[in-house]
Motif scaffolding. Structure first.
Motif, PDB file in Angstrom:
ATOM      1  N   PRO A 269       0.844  -1.202   0.000  1.00 33.56           N
ATOM      2  CA  PRO A 269       0.000   0.000   0.000  1.00 33.56           C
ATOM      3  C   PRO A 269       0.879   1.251   0.000  1.00 33.56           C
ATOM      4  CG  PRO A 269       0.114  -0.905   2.186  1.00 33.56           C
ATOM      5  CD  PRO A 269       0.839  -1.871   1.294  1.00 33.56           C
ATOM      6  N   GLN A 270       0.301   2.381  -0.352  1.00 33.54           N
ATOM      7  CA  GLN A 270       1.071   3.620  -0.423  1.00 33.54           C
ATOM      8  C   GLN A 270       0.803   4.555   0.751  1.00 33.54           C
ATOM      9  OE1 GLN A 270       3.422   3.824  -2.920  1.00 33.54           O
ATOM     10  NE2 GLN A 270       2.687   1.734  -3.226  1.00 33.54           N
ATOM     11  N   VAL A 271      -0.433   4.532   1.278  1.00 38.41           N
ATOM     12  CA  VAL A 271      -0.820   5.405   2.391  1.00 38.41           C
ATOM     13  C   VAL A 271      -1.621   4.592   3.407  1.00 38.41           C
ATOM     14  CG1 VAL A 271      -0.806   7.542   1.041  1.00 38.41           C
ATOM     15  CG2 VAL A 271      -2.911   6.200   1.207  1.00 38.41           C
ATOM     16  N   VAL A 272      -1.721   5.114   4.624  1.00 42.34           N
ATOM     17  CA  VAL A 272      -2.458   4.414   5.676  1.00 42.34           C
ATOM     18  C   VAL A 272      -3.966   4.521   5.458  1.00 42.34           C
ATOM     19  CG1 VAL A 272      -2.978   4.339   8.150  1.00 42.34           C
ATOM     20  CG2 VAL A 272      -0.631   4.678   7.390  1.00 42.34           C
ATOM     21  N   SER A 273      -4.458   5.761   5.247  1.00 43.30           N
ATOM     22  CA  SER A 273      -5.908   5.950   5.123  1.00 43.30           C
ATOM     23  C   SER A 273      -6.252   6.805   3.910  1.00 43.30           C
ATOM     24  CB  SER A 273      -6.475   6.600   6.384  1.00 43.30           C
ATOM     25  OG  SER A 273      -6.106   7.959   6.439  1.00 43.30           O
ATOM     26  N   ALA A 274      -7.514   6.758   3.511  1.00 41.27           N
ATOM     27  CA  ALA A 274      -7.981   7.544   2.365  1.00 41.27           C
ATOM     28  C   ALA A 274      -7.954   9.031   2.684  1.00 41.27           C
ATOM     29  CB  ALA A 274      -9.390   7.104   1.971  1.00 41.27           C
ATOM     30  N   ASP A 275      -7.939   9.392   3.964  1.00 49.88           N
ATOM     31  CA  ASP A 275      -7.898  10.800   4.376  1.00 49.88           C
ATOM     32  C   ASP A 275      -6.497  11.393   4.276  1.00 49.88           C
ATOM     33  OD1 ASP A 275     -10.522  10.367   5.016  1.00 49.88           O
ATOM     34  OD2 ASP A 275     -10.143  10.106   7.162  1.00 49.88           O
ATOM     35  N   ASP A 276      -5.500  10.557   4.069  1.00 50.01           N
ATOM     36  CA  ASP A 276      -4.110  11.000   4.009  1.00 50.01           C
ATOM     37  C   ASP A 276      -3.938  11.987   2.857  1.00 50.01           C
ATOM     38  OD1 ASP A 276      -1.276  11.143   3.551  1.00 50.01           O
ATOM     39  OD2 ASP A 276      -1.076   9.281   4.667  1.00 50.01           O
ATOM     40  N   PRO A 277      -3.316  13.151   3.109  1.00 50.22           N
ATOM     41  CA  PRO A 277      -3.100  14.139   2.044  1.00 50.22           C
ATOM     42  C   PRO A 277      -2.267  13.586   0.872  1.00 50.22           C
ATOM     43  CG  PRO A 277      -2.533  15.072   4.182  1.00 50.22           C
ATOM     44  CD  PRO A 277      -2.842  13.634   4.398  1.00 50.22           C
ATOM     45  N   GLU A 278      -1.442  12.578   1.142  1.00 52.42           N
ATOM     46  CA  GLU A 278      -0.611  11.969   0.103  1.00 52.42           C
ATOM     47  C   GLU A 278      -1.425  11.094  -0.850  1.00 52.42           C
ATOM     48  OE1 GLU A 278       2.994  12.193  -0.127  1.00 52.42           O
ATOM     49  OE2 GLU A 278       2.522  13.933   1.116  1.00 52.42           O
ATOM     50  N   ARG A 279      -2.656  10.735  -0.471  1.00 53.31           N
ATOM     51  CA  ARG A 279      -3.480   9.831  -1.280  1.00 53.31           C
ATOM     52  C   ARG A 279      -3.641  10.331  -2.711  1.00 53.31           C
ATOM     53  NH1 ARG A 279      -5.345   6.887  -4.531  1.00 53.31           N
ATOM     54  NH2 ARG A 279      -7.248   5.686  -4.378  1.00 53.31           N
ATOM     55  N   ALA A 280      -3.746  11.627  -2.898  1.00 55.13           N
ATOM     56  CA  ALA A 280      -3.968  12.202  -4.225  1.00 55.13           C
ATOM     57  C   ALA A 280      -2.808  11.937  -5.191  1.00 55.13           C
ATOM     58  CB  ALA A 280      -4.207  13.701  -4.102  1.00 55.13           C
ATOM     59  N   LYS A 281      -1.635  11.646  -4.679  1.00 56.38           N
ATOM     60  CA  LYS A 281      -0.461  11.378  -5.524  1.00 56.38           C
ATOM     61  C   LYS A 281      -0.509  10.021  -6.205  1.00 56.38           C
ATOM     62  CE  LYS A 281       2.822  14.069  -2.795  1.00 56.38           C
ATOM     63  NZ  LYS A 281       4.073  13.995  -2.029  1.00 56.38           N
ATOM     64  N   PHE A 282      -1.349   9.121  -5.703  1.00 59.99           N
ATOM     65  CA  PHE A 282      -1.329   7.740  -6.188  1.00 59.99           C
ATOM     66  C   PHE A 282      -2.623   7.398  -6.917  1.00 59.99           C
ATOM     67  CE2 PHE A 282       1.249   7.984  -2.335  1.00 59.99           C
ATOM     68  CZ  PHE A 282       2.477   7.589  -2.842  1.00 59.99           C
ATOM     69  N   GLU A 283      -2.475   6.832  -8.096  1.00 62.16           N
ATOM     70  CA  GLU A 283      -3.633   6.396  -8.872  1.00 62.16           C
ATOM     71  C   GLU A 283      -4.009   4.984  -8.465  1.00 62.16           C
ATOM     72  OE1 GLU A 283      -3.233   6.816 -13.067  1.00 62.16           O
ATOM     73  OE2 GLU A 283      -2.274   8.770 -12.891  1.00 62.16           O
ATOM     74  N   GLY A 284      -5.265   4.664  -8.653  1.00 65.21           N
ATOM     75  CA  GLY A 284      -5.736   3.316  -8.361  1.00 65.21           C
ATOM     76  C   GLY A 284      -6.828   3.327  -7.314  1.00 65.21           C
TER      77      GLY A 284
ATOM     78  N   ILE B 219      -6.804   2.275  18.881  1.00 64.66           N
ATOM     79  CA  ILE B 219      -5.603   1.779  18.211  1.00 64.66           C
ATOM     80  C   ILE B 219      -5.527   2.458  16.861  1.00 64.66           C
ATOM     81  CG2 ILE B 219      -4.485  -0.247  17.183  1.00 64.66           C
ATOM     82  CD1 ILE B 219      -5.843  -1.931  19.375  1.00 64.66           C
ATOM     83  N   ARG B 220      -4.323   2.880  16.492  1.00 66.78           N
ATOM     84  CA  ARG B 220      -4.146   3.607  15.240  1.00 66.78           C
ATOM     85  C   ARG B 220      -2.847   3.151  14.566  1.00 66.78           C
ATOM     86  NH1 ARG B 220      -5.013   8.663  17.201  1.00 66.78           N
ATOM     87  NH2 ARG B 220      -7.178   8.517  16.639  1.00 66.78           N
ATOM     88  N   ILE B 221      -2.934   2.917  13.273  1.00 70.37           N
ATOM     89  CA  ILE B 221      -1.719   2.671  12.488  1.00 70.37           C
ATOM     90  C   ILE B 221      -1.192   4.047  12.136  1.00 70.37           C
ATOM     91  CG2 ILE B 221      -0.724   1.653  10.417  1.00 70.37           C
ATOM     92  CD1 ILE B 221      -3.202  -0.225  10.353  1.00 70.37           C
ATOM     93  N   ARG B 222      -0.033   4.380  12.660  1.00 70.07           N
ATOM     94  CA  ARG B 222       0.476   5.734  12.463  1.00 70.07           C
ATOM     95  C   ARG B 222       1.217   5.877  11.136  1.00 70.07           C
ATOM     96  NH1 ARG B 222       4.856   9.101  14.624  1.00 70.07           N
ATOM     97  NH2 ARG B 222       4.148  11.222  14.309  1.00 70.07           N
ATOM     98  N   ARG B 223       2.128   4.935  10.857  1.00 68.65           N
ATOM     99  CA  ARG B 223       2.912   5.036   9.622  1.00 68.65           C
ATOM    100  C   ARG B 223       3.595   3.714   9.334  1.00 68.65           C
ATOM    101  NH1 ARG B 223       7.676   8.939  12.023  1.00 68.65           N
ATOM    102  NH2 ARG B 223       7.832   7.823  13.990  1.00 68.65           N
ATOM    103  N   PHE B 224       4.088   3.607   8.117  1.00 67.27           N
ATOM    104  CA  PHE B 224       4.842   2.428   7.723  1.00 67.27           C
ATOM    105  C   PHE B 224       5.812   2.828   6.621  1.00 67.27           C
ATOM    106  CE2 PHE B 224       1.099   2.365   4.974  1.00 67.27           C
ATOM    107  CZ  PHE B 224       1.675   2.210   3.720  1.00 67.27           C
ATOM    108  N   VAL B 225       6.837   2.002   6.460  1.00 74.00           N
ATOM    109  CA  VAL B 225       7.770   2.165   5.349  1.00 74.00           C
ATOM    110  C   VAL B 225       8.107   0.763   4.848  1.00 74.00           C
ATOM    111  CG1 VAL B 225       9.829   2.224   6.811  1.00 74.00           C
ATOM    112  CG2 VAL B 225       9.884   3.304   4.567  1.00 74.00           C
TER     113      VAL B 225
END
Length: 169
Positions: free
Chosen positions: A107-122, A157-163
């Motif tokens: 996956p590219q982002v944690v949630s659909a609300d992530d501001p980075e979501r717009a960078k990824f198509e699909g 519980i929250r998934i904060r980030r991943f790499v």
């Protein structure tokens, strides 16, 4: 209506992690039907998770997972409210499952609300971690997995980030 036995309550508790009285009430409400009782517990857990959503999550774990003979590696940070929950085997297993999900599904982002979501198509099911079907049980999403853990632990519980690292990329 079928009589609710202690054996039925025990089985439901083992399968869901619900408390004794919660399991008993769900079975009584479902007329002894275990599948309906599981659904009732799940709905109650989702409602309880929504109430906890605004609680601060300042504890947790960072988990590492190495896959495919060392070709893919993942670090994931999963947060909860207390170190007591963070140190439980169940919470650590949740973090491990999320790390394996990231390794397998990229996956590219944690949630659909992530501001980075717009960078990824699909579609969200490919790009957003929380929307992806869980690799071990496709009937659940990662969001469902987290909400189930919230219901069992009684904490937000929250998934904060991943790499994710992959050789050659």
């Amino acid at each position: 209506m079928a009589a609710v036995t202690t054996e039925m309550i025990k089985e439901l508790r083992e399968e869901t992690g619900a408390g004794v009285m919660d399991a008993k009430r769900a079975l009584e409400e479902a007329g002894g039907d275990k599948a309906k009782a599981k659904q009732i517990l799940r709905e109650r857990g989702i409602a309880a998770a929504a109430k906890r959503q605004d609680r601060e999550t300042s504890n947790g774990v960072v988990d590492a997972y190495i896959h495919a003979g060392g070709r893919i590696g993942v670090l994931v940070e999963v947060n909860c409210e207390t170190d007591f929950v963070a140190n439980t085997e169940e919470f650590r297993q949740l973090a491990r499952n999320i790390a394996m999900q990231v390794a397998a599904m990229n996956p590219q982002v944690v949630s659909a609300d992530d501001p980075e979501r717009a960078k990824f198509e699909g579609p969200d099911e490919e790009v957003v971690l929380l929307a992806q079907p869980f690799i071990r049980d496709a009937s659940k999403t990662i969001k469902d997995l987290v909400q189930d853990a919230i219901a069992r632990t009684g904490e937000n519980i929250r998934i904060r980030r991943f790499v994710r690292y992959e050789l050659g990329r």
